[in-house]
Write a protein that holds these residues in place. Sequence first.
Motif, short mmCIF file in Angstrom:
data_model
loop_
_atom_site.label_atom_id
_atom_site.label_comp_id
_atom_site.label_asym_id
_atom_site.label_seq_id
_atom_site.Cartn_x
_atom_site.Cartn_y
_atom_site.Cartn_z
N GLN A 94 40.73 42.63 51.37
CA GLN A 94 40.15 41.56 50.50
C GLN A 94 40.43 40.29 50.87
O GLN A 94 39.71 39.39 50.76
N ALA A 95 42.02 40.21 51.42
CA ALA A 95 42.39 38.83 52.03
C ALA A 95 41.50 38.47 53.23
O ALA A 95 41.03 37.21 53.15
N VAL B 227 45.03 37.27 46.20
CA VAL B 227 44.30 38.57 45.80
C VAL B 227 44.88 39.07 44.24
O VAL B 227 46.07 39.31 44.05
N ALA C 191 39.35 38.29 45.40
CA ALA C 191 40.33 37.65 46.36
C ALA C 191 39.69 36.02 46.28
O ALA C 191 38.48 35.81 46.29
#
Length: 204
Positions: free
Chosen positions: A105-106, A123, A176
């Motif tokens: 997600q980052a 996140v 995120a």
Amino acid sequence: MMTTLLETVASWHGLAAFLVAVAIFGFFPGFLLRLLVRLYPAGDARRRELTAELYAVPRLLRPFWVAEQFETVLYEGTGLRYRARRARVLAKHLAADGLAALDHQARRAIAEAGAHDDEMVFVELGATTLIAQRVGDVRRRTRRSPAERLRGVVRRATVSPRRRRYIRELRSRMTARVGPAVSLLGEVAGEPTHGRRLPGVRTR
């Protein structure tokens, strides 16, 4: 001459018998029991309990009592150790899965936002921020050597379908965003936030 020789032999036999008795009834019961209880996982209460129970048994019965505990320790200790090991492996896998979902997600938010290295990526799981990292740190961590990339490919190829679903569910619950750097005092770009939400780009 013969009498002196017989007395010497008898004295040696007596000494040997005494040492054997000391070993059998004094040393070996405790020594063997302490070895046996190590089959239990570290920190298990049965380690201390069995050792304490040994000294409540009459001295002449201790060798037989330790022999009786052998079967119990083998059965219970190996089972508990196996379950403890399985729990450690499961916790390690879950931690690795969670970190993989966080990193995914980052990186996704960084790519969508075109973020600079001095910005931050946040996140979250629901309304709770799980982790905040500098974009530059995330990028440096993703630059892996060929050997590390190969290990990652092998690990992903051997992941079970159940763990794949678990990672997908984790990612679906995470959001995120990328925003300016935040200090520990809650300042954005040198100005107090006053409780306002940081600007950012969400992945969904």
